[in-house]
Design an enzyme around this catalytic site. Structure first.
Site, PDB file in Angstrom:
ATOM      1  N   HIS A 102      35.084  44.485 -24.173  1.00 42.76           N
ATOM      2  CA  HIS A 102      34.653  42.844 -23.764  1.00 42.76           C
ATOM      3  C   HIS A 102      33.798  42.736 -24.992  1.00 42.76           C
ATOM      4  O   HIS A 102      33.102  43.469 -25.582  1.00 42.76           O
ATOM      5  CB  HIS A 102      33.837  42.961 -22.398  1.00 42.76           C
ATOM      6  N   ASP A 105      30.452  44.281 -24.337  1.00 39.99           N
ATOM      7  CA  ASP A 105      30.235  45.447 -24.590  1.00 39.99           C
ATOM      8  C   ASP A 105      29.742  45.727 -26.213  1.00 39.99           C
ATOM      9  O   ASP A 105      28.764  46.753 -26.114  1.00 39.99           O
ATOM     10  CB  ASP A 105      31.361  46.310 -24.405  1.00 39.99           C
TER      11      ASP A 105
HETATM   12  C1  XLS Z   1      37.196  45.871 -13.537  1.00 37.90           C
HETATM   13  C2  XLS Z   1      38.468  45.771 -14.406  1.00 37.90           C
HETATM   14  C3  XLS Z   1      37.846  45.638 -15.869  1.00 37.90           C
HETATM   15  C4  XLS Z   1      38.909  44.946 -16.756  1.00 37.90           C
HETATM   16  C5  XLS Z   1      38.342  44.303 -18.045  1.00 37.90           C
HETATM   17  O1  XLS Z   1      37.502  46.262 -12.532  1.00 37.90           O
HETATM   18  O2  XLS Z   1      39.147  46.791 -14.476  1.00 37.90           O
HETATM   19  O3  XLS Z   1      37.225  46.625 -16.439  1.00 37.90           O
HETATM   20  O4  XLS Z   1      39.828  45.800 -17.139  1.00 37.90           O
HETATM   21  O5  XLS Z   1      37.556  43.341 -17.723  1.00 37.90           O
END
Ligand code: XLS
Ligand code: NI
Ligand code: NI
Length: 438
Positions: A102, A105
């Protein structure tokens, strides 16, 4: 790079099933060929930045527990850049060919959008360097449209038009960055695109806004020449009570209703399937049958905990079912096995990150080999083929070809008097057959 973050750990190598070395692969042998492709090409393993490098081990009842000596715990740009070097050292030692992130992140949020974008650029520069140094590629990028308080009511489905605009600007930037890093895809996970109560929600309007948002993204993708695949990631709830992308079928319906079906495939996650009351295989099958099977977020839940625990997948039954379905639909093209999974709060040492990923990679390698063996054996596929054989000729073939309607079928049955007898579904026999290969 400066000093190594994992000095005691060497590159993880394949040592075979007899090895007792916890820091070796027992089943994942990257160059081994299965059904005409190497394991590396089939599985396209990917490490997630958020859990692996930003997860602190917090839970609703307690503070972080993770020991991460390379991380000074601040939101400084320096810390963020140093973390990138560590991430690539980790992924290189693990032999993971891909990663996913993300925007938030990798780089810290600034005091306004302009500063935030600047921060992102400064980290992307290091990501690019490290990609070039190691050959590790970006499986997909995504924008975090759920963590910041501005997204309290959602992003593209927010009641606040300015928040929609902010989210659009954020995704625009994230698409540019994903493009610059040569990302193979881009994911939309609607973390807060849903509702907590219908008393305050205009569902129709929110869905239309979500569709508009995705159309804008498709337009912008074309404009900048980004060739990566777009995905929607279904999840039914958590953090909200209900999320609009609740499962594969709901996503497909949404995409079709709003003319987006050609532009997005699905990124399916095991724990989300479970939360939706489905198996992962069910979700894969729904997507595969619709030509929308894109990528997977590999993890697993806990049978006794009703939330998205994001555990590393270790069940060979699970990985076998997943790989059977993936192979059935021709394997991954742009997608891969992305470990959207986190080590337990109690597993707080850096080495646990290796154990977790090695276990997941081995579980998928076994699933792949077992699935290939089941396919080579052919009995399972033959059983299914036989089960539907009444459709291959006679009245079945006529129905499938559209040659008959209710009147012809009535005439057919009046003449015949009763339907041909049914045959057994043989569930137990088939479960035993699968067990022969496990
Ligand atoms: C959350 C999601 C997230 C997505 C990416 O539960 O799995 O991590 O994969 O935003
Ligand atoms: Ni996910
Ligand atoms: Ni998840």
């Amino acid at each position: 790079m400066a000093s190594a973050a994992f000095p005691q750990i060497k590159k993880i190598e394949y040592e075979g099933p007899k090895s007792k070395n916890p820091l070796a692969f027992k089943y994942y042998n990257p160059d081994e060929v299965v059904e005409g492709k190497t394991m590396k090409e089939h599985l396209r393993f990917s490490v997630v930045y958020w859990h692996t490098f930003r997860g602190r081990g917090v839970d609703p009842f307690g503070a972080g527990t993770m020991i991460r000596p390379w991380d000074d715990g601040t939101d400084s740009l320096k810390n963020a850049q140093r973390r990138v070097r560590v991430a690539f050292e980790f992924m290189q030692k693990l032999q993971a060919p891909f990663y996913a992130f993300h925007d938030r992140d990798v780089a810290p949020e600034g005091k306004n959008l302009r500063e935030t974008n600047k921060n992102l650029d400064a980290v992307v520069k290091v990501l690019k360097e490290e990609q070039q140094r190691t050959g590790i590629k970006l499986l997909w990028g995504t924008a975090c449209l759920f963590a910041h308080p501005r997204y309290v009511h959602g992003a593209a489905t927010s009641c606040n038009a300015d928040v929609f605009a902010y989210a659009a600007a954020q995704v625009k930037k994230c698409l540019e960055v994903t493009h610059e890093l040569g990302g193979a895809g881009y994911v939309f996970w609607g973390g807060r695109e849903g509702y907590s109560t219908l008393y305050n929600t205009d569902m129709k309007r929110e869905l239309e806004h979500l569709a508009k948002f995705l159309h804008m993204a498709v337009d912008y993708k074309k404009k900048i020449g980004f060739q990566g695949q777009f995905y929607i990631e279904p999840k039914p709830k958590e953090p909200t009570k209900h999320q609009y992308d609740s499962d594969a079928a709901a996503c497909l319906n949404f995409l079709r209703e709003y003319g987006l079906k050609d532009h997005l495939k699905l990124n399916l996650e095991t724990n989300h399937a479970t939360l939706a009351g489905h198996t992962m295989q069910h979700e894969l099958e729904v997507a595969g049958a619709a030509g929308a099977l894109g990528s997977i977020d590999a993890n697993t839940g806990d049978e006794l905990l009703g939330w998205d625990t994001d555990q590393f997948p270790t069940s060979v039954y699970l990985t076998t079912q997943i790989m059977l379905t993936i192979l059935k639909y021709g394997g991954f093209t742009t997608g891969g096995v992305n470990f959207d999974a986190k080590v337990r709060r109690e597993s707080f040492e850096p080495i646990d990150l290796f154990h977790a990923h090695i276990g997941g990679m081995d579980a998928f390698a076994r699933g792949l080999k077992i699935a290939a063996a089941i396919r080579k054996d052919g009995r399972l596929a033959e059983f299914v083929k036989q089960r539907y054989s009444s459709w291959d000729s006679g009245i079945g073939a006529k129905i499938e070809k559209g040659e008959v309607g209710f009147e012809e079928l009535e005439a057919y049955m009046l003449k015949k008097g009763e339907a041909a007898p049914n045959t057994s579904g043989r569930q137990e026999y088939l479960e035993n057959l699968i067990n022969e290969f496990i």
